[in-house]
Design a protein around this motif. Structure first.
Motif, PDB file in Angstrom:
ATOM      1  N   MET A   1       0.827  -1.186   0.000  1.00 35.36           N
ATOM      2  CA  MET A   1       0.000   0.000   0.000  1.00 35.36           C
ATOM      3  C   MET A   1       0.859   1.232   0.000  1.00 35.36           C
ATOM      4  SD  MET A   1      -2.852   0.501  -0.444  1.00 35.36           S
ATOM      5  CE  MET A   1      -4.357  -0.299  -0.228  1.00 35.36           C
ATOM      6  N   ILE A   2       1.858   1.151  -0.827  1.00 34.01           N
ATOM      7  CA  ILE A   2       2.769   2.259  -0.983  1.00 34.01           C
ATOM      8  C   ILE A   2       2.037   3.576  -0.910  1.00 34.01           C
ATOM      9  CG2 ILE A   2       4.621   3.073  -2.425  1.00 34.01           C
ATOM     10  CD1 ILE A   2       4.250   0.559  -4.030  1.00 34.01           C
ATOM     11  N   HIS A   3       2.252   4.220   0.143  1.00 28.51           N
ATOM     12  CA  HIS A   3       1.718   5.562   0.171  1.00 28.51           C
ATOM     13  C   HIS A   3       2.857   6.376  -0.392  1.00 28.51           C
ATOM     14  CE1 HIS A   3      -0.680   8.877   1.250  1.00 28.51           C
ATOM     15  NE2 HIS A   3       0.313   9.406   1.896  1.00 28.51           N
TER      16      HIS A   3
ATOM     17  N   VAL B   1      -8.940  14.286   6.692  1.00 25.87           N
ATOM     18  CA  VAL B   1      -7.495  14.113   6.636  1.00 25.87           C
ATOM     19  C   VAL B   1      -7.089  13.830   5.197  1.00 25.87           C
ATOM     20  CG1 VAL B   1      -5.533  12.842   7.513  1.00 25.87           C
ATOM     21  CG2 VAL B   1      -7.591  13.072   8.906  1.00 25.87           C
ATOM     22  N   GLY B   2      -6.258  14.724   4.687  1.00 22.80           N
ATOM     23  CA  GLY B   2      -5.793  14.500   3.317  1.00 22.80           C
ATOM     24  C   GLY B   2      -4.284  14.539   3.272  1.00 22.80           C
ATOM     25  N   ASP B   3      -3.768  14.457   2.099  1.00 21.74           N
ATOM     26  CA  ASP B   3      -2.336  14.503   1.920  1.00 21.74           C
ATOM     27  C   ASP B   3      -1.808  15.873   2.322  1.00 21.74           C
ATOM     28  OD1 ASP B   3       0.193  13.849   0.904  1.00 21.74           O
ATOM     29  OD2 ASP B   3      -0.823  12.529  -0.533  1.00 21.74           O
TER      30      ASP B   3
ATOM     31  N   GLN C   1      -0.810   2.113  -7.609  1.00 20.07           N
ATOM     32  CA  GLN C   1      -0.796   1.688  -6.219  1.00 20.07           C
ATOM     33  C   GLN C   1      -0.690   2.864  -5.267  1.00 20.07           C
ATOM     34  OE1 GLN C   1       2.414  -1.069  -6.531  1.00 20.07           O
ATOM     35  NE2 GLN C   1       1.040  -2.818  -6.719  1.00 20.07           N
ATOM     36  N   LYS C   2       0.147   3.801  -5.632  1.00 22.86           N
ATOM     37  CA  LYS C   2       0.310   4.953  -4.751  1.00 22.86           C
ATOM     38  C   LYS C   2      -0.971   5.778  -4.693  1.00 22.86           C
ATOM     39  CE  LYS C   2       5.302   5.685  -4.886  1.00 22.86           C
ATOM     40  NZ  LYS C   2       6.395   6.542  -5.377  1.00 22.86           N
ATOM     41  N   LEU C   3      -1.593   5.937  -5.849  1.00 20.79           N
ATOM     42  CA  LEU C   3      -2.825   6.711  -5.890  1.00 20.79           C
ATOM     43  C   LEU C   3      -3.907   6.050  -5.047  1.00 20.79           C
ATOM     44  CD1 LEU C   3      -4.440   9.069  -7.019  1.00 20.79           C
ATOM     45  CD2 LEU C   3      -4.932   7.706  -9.048  1.00 20.79           C
ATOM     46  N   LEU C   4      -4.086   4.760  -5.286  1.00 21.05           N
ATOM     47  CA  LEU C   4      -5.097   4.032  -4.532  1.00 21.05           C
ATOM     48  C   LEU C   4      -4.756   4.044  -3.050  1.00 21.05           C
ATOM     49  CD1 LEU C   4      -7.662   2.425  -4.887  1.00 21.05           C
ATOM     50  CD2 LEU C   4      -6.312   0.365  -5.154  1.00 21.05           C
ATOM     51  N   GLY C   5      -3.484   3.863  -2.754  1.00 18.61           N
ATOM     52  CA  GLY C   5      -3.036   3.865  -1.360  1.00 18.61           C
ATOM     53  C   GLY C   5      -3.325   5.190  -0.682  1.00 18.61           C
ATOM     54  N   SER C   6      -3.039   6.274  -1.367  1.00 17.05           N
ATOM     55  CA  SER C   6      -3.276   7.588  -0.780  1.00 17.05           C
ATOM     56  C   SER C   6      -4.756   7.812  -0.518  1.00 17.05           C
ATOM     57  CB  SER C   6      -2.800   8.686  -1.729  1.00 17.05           C
ATOM     58  OG  SER C   6      -1.481   8.472  -2.123  1.00 17.05           O
ATOM     59  N   LYS C   7      -5.553   7.409  -1.490  1.00 18.71           N
ATOM     60  CA  LYS C   7      -6.996   7.593  -1.347  1.00 18.71           C
ATOM     61  C   LYS C   7      -7.514   6.796  -0.154  1.00 18.71           C
ATOM     62  CE  LYS C   7      -8.373   8.494  -6.160  1.00 18.71           C
ATOM     63  NZ  LYS C   7      -9.729   9.066  -6.193  1.00 18.71           N
ATOM     64  N   LEU C   8      -7.093   5.548  -0.112  1.00 20.42           N
ATOM     65  CA  LEU C   8      -7.565   4.683   0.964  1.00 20.42           C
ATOM     66  C   LEU C   8      -7.147   5.247   2.317  1.00 20.42           C
ATOM     67  CD1 LEU C   8      -8.984   2.098   1.715  1.00 20.42           C
ATOM     68  CD2 LEU C   8      -6.827   0.887   1.534  1.00 20.42           C
ATOM     69  N   GLN C   9      -5.910   5.659   2.377  1.00 21.70           N
ATOM     70  CA  GLN C   9      -5.407   6.191   3.640  1.00 21.70           C
ATOM     71  C   GLN C   9      -6.186   7.434   4.072  1.00 21.70           C
ATOM     72  OE1 GLN C   9      -1.148   6.204   4.240  1.00 21.70           O
ATOM     73  NE2 GLN C   9      -1.263   8.241   5.114  1.00 21.70           N
ATOM     74  N   ALA C  10      -6.445   8.302   3.113  1.00 24.70           N
ATOM     75  CA  ALA C  10      -7.196   9.517   3.429  1.00 24.70           C
ATOM     76  C   ALA C  10      -8.567   9.161   3.991  1.00 24.70           C
ATOM     77  CB  ALA C  10      -7.341  10.385   2.186  1.00 24.70           C
ATOM     78  N   MET C  11      -9.200   8.183   3.371  1.00 26.38           N
ATOM     79  CA  MET C  11     -10.541   7.806   3.825  1.00 26.38           C
ATOM     80  C   MET C  11     -10.507   7.168   5.203  1.00 26.38           C
ATOM     81  SD  MET C  11     -12.468   6.606   0.306  1.00 26.38           S
ATOM     82  CE  MET C  11     -11.520   5.141   0.031  1.00 26.38           C
ATOM     83  N   GLN C  12      -9.536   6.276   5.384  1.00 29.48           N
ATOM     84  CA  GLN C  12      -9.443   5.594   6.675  1.00 29.48           C
ATOM     85  C   GLN C  12      -9.163   6.575   7.801  1.00 29.48           C
ATOM     86  OE1 GLN C  12      -6.456   2.678   5.674  1.00 29.48           O
ATOM     87  NE2 GLN C  12      -7.955   1.010   5.715  1.00 29.48           N
ATOM     88  N   GLN C  13      -8.225   7.482   7.555  1.00 29.08           N
ATOM     89  CA  GLN C  13      -7.869   8.424   8.610  1.00 29.08           C
ATOM     90  C   GLN C  13      -9.019   9.384   8.902  1.00 29.08           C
ATOM     91  OE1 GLN C  13      -4.104  10.214   7.679  1.00 29.08           O
ATOM     92  NE2 GLN C  13      -2.989   8.302   8.051  1.00 29.08           N
TER      93      GLN C  13
END
Lengths: 286, 286
Positions: free
Chosen positions: A84-86, A231-233, A100-112
DNA sequence: TGTTGTTTGGAATTTTTTATTCCAACTGTT
DNA sequence: AACAGTTGGAATAAAAAATTCCAAACAACA
């Protein structure tokens, strides 16, 4: 760790035959799944027994088990895209890495975003949205698009909602707010002057104010009655606010779904709304 | 549809032996993966040949292929983790369940959208976006918001972009398109009459047409030169098109990021754009 | 109620695939 | 050169999968 990665890692210290077989599997796992041990041997120019031994050296009972493991690994790989390479997207990243990075960033933003908002605040916001006579949505730029998306959804529930992309119009509308009304203000920075002024006005007129902002200290939260966070990038220049928007959408979608749940006739409303649009399409097409 | 669901559906109309075998597979797919055809036969009290025949009746070459299909299906399922958790949100779901289902649906929509578009088509779209003199974005309703979001981003790259939420204005603009121009049409159903007409017009005027639609057969794809796909929830009434929108955003975000990559001066453009907005804020606040 | 054609499903067999055994060739060490 | 330890393929054994064949069950019909 996935078996494919494990093989990749060991590749260099393997004997020639094993390396060749391993390499083929790592490079063509899909193909490998459809090949018998003998076919795989032919493909790599090695013997069938070497294929079986390769499987056993990795700790499996035999070739079949290895196949099963590879199949599973392939599935897993999708699920948590490669660690989940952020991390920031670089100029020389390949297509897959970017994905992967894009999906990872999106997922992370949503989770956080989920994580920073506790159920209590969400509940208060829900109650306010539910009881408000009229809902006014404020936001400029990218936040305006989220506001509009949310407004469409609320309308489907039969609520009285107002949003205009022009902040002057928003301000004019805000001046008509009263104590039974609600202002839902979206701003990632929490410092957009237009949104801030509108929130201040709404607050003066005793309307309830919900602010949806980033975590950093900001003027908009100080005006608000109910505070929700996104929470975003951090690096907003590079990601161009993609994750900030995703976080806002995650929050508004969540609120919408929860509203649907507590409004018994919600489904009918939504259904009628969709049906109306469909009817429009059908009529025009004939 | 996953093979497991396919089996479940056919279960009633199957002959006794097949039903028994099918049932076992549906109920214990994990176990089945580790069983040989003879072992599975023993487990269900049927003959080994019946197991093979069962596989063949389902359209596979044999038991091995069925196993592979089941393994894949399990993977897919697990992608929307264990009951995850995709599945419709129910009235009596708790807060946490809803969160998980919502996040799961979103993630799945994004992953599948990535999966259905191969790199080649994405590359063609990228080239078209890169070389177009003027880019026109078409879309109504929810798709219009995605179009606008995308247009903002493209503008940051210094591209000449046009989008209006009013479909009549879109149509008027489309009538000015020429061979060097590009129409980027968004419609989840692919049947929105306004978007379709605009695409037809653009096609007549020899502009390149990129269509972004759902997977089902639809008129919009037939007009398009380049076809990209989005995968969202089927049950659009309940989810209120949330995942369809997320899928569209995933795709446009990806295109944007890839464009940034291949445009050497992109970073400057984006930076300047952000700086200009910041300057606006600062000035007003003082 | 017999006749006929069809479906179903298992036993037996063939074919394919997998796993093991055995041995020759190679490698490094003394 | 002698030895111990690898490596990897050929041959073979074992297991699994696929096919063939046939009997029983069933259905349609005279």
């Amino acid at each position: 760790m996935s078996i494919l990665k494990k093989i990749s890692a060991k590749l260099e210290v393997m004997a020639p035959a094993d390396r060749q077989i391993g390499q083929f599997i790592v490079e063509n796992p899909d193909q490998m799944l459809r090949l018998s041990s003998a076919a795989l041997a032919a493909e790599t120019g090695r013997s069938q027994s070497s294929v079986v031994k390769f499987s056993q050296k990795l700790g499996y009972a035999g070739y079949q088990e290895l196949k099963l493991a590879v199949s599973e690994a392939k599935a897993q790989e999708w699920q948590a895209p490669a660690g989940m390479i952020h991390g920031t997207i670089e100029v020389d990243d390949g297509y897959l890495t970017i994905l992967q990075k894009l999906l990872g960033s999106k997922l992370q933003a949503m989770q956080q975003t989920i994580a920073v908002n506790n159920e209590v605040d969400i509940g208060r916001a829900l109650k306010a949205l539910h009881e408000a006579r009229r809902i006014h949505l404020a936001g400029v730029g990218a936040s305006s698009l989220v506001a509009r998306d949310f407004s469409y959804k609320l309308m489907k529930l039969g609520r009285i909602v107002l949003h205009d992309s022009d902040s002057h119009v928003q301000m004019a509308n805000a001046s008509t707010l009263g104590p039974d009304d609600l202002l839902f203000a979206l701003s990632y920075s929490g410092a957009s002057i237009e949104t801030l002024r509108i929130a201040e006005l709404a607050s003066q007129r005793d309307a309830t104010v919900i602010a949806v902002t980033g975590l950093q200290d900001n003027p908009l939260t100080r005006v608000a009655d109910i505070r929700l966070y996104t929470v975003g990038d951090e690096d907003r220049v590079r990601s161009s606010a993609i994750t900030a928007r995703d976080a806002q959408l995650m929050l508004t979608d969540l609120l919408f779904i929860l509203l649907v749940q507590r409004q018994p006739d919600a489904h009918d409303y939504v259904h009628n709304s969709e049906a109306a649009v469909s009817a429009l399409k059908a009529k025009r097409l004939s």
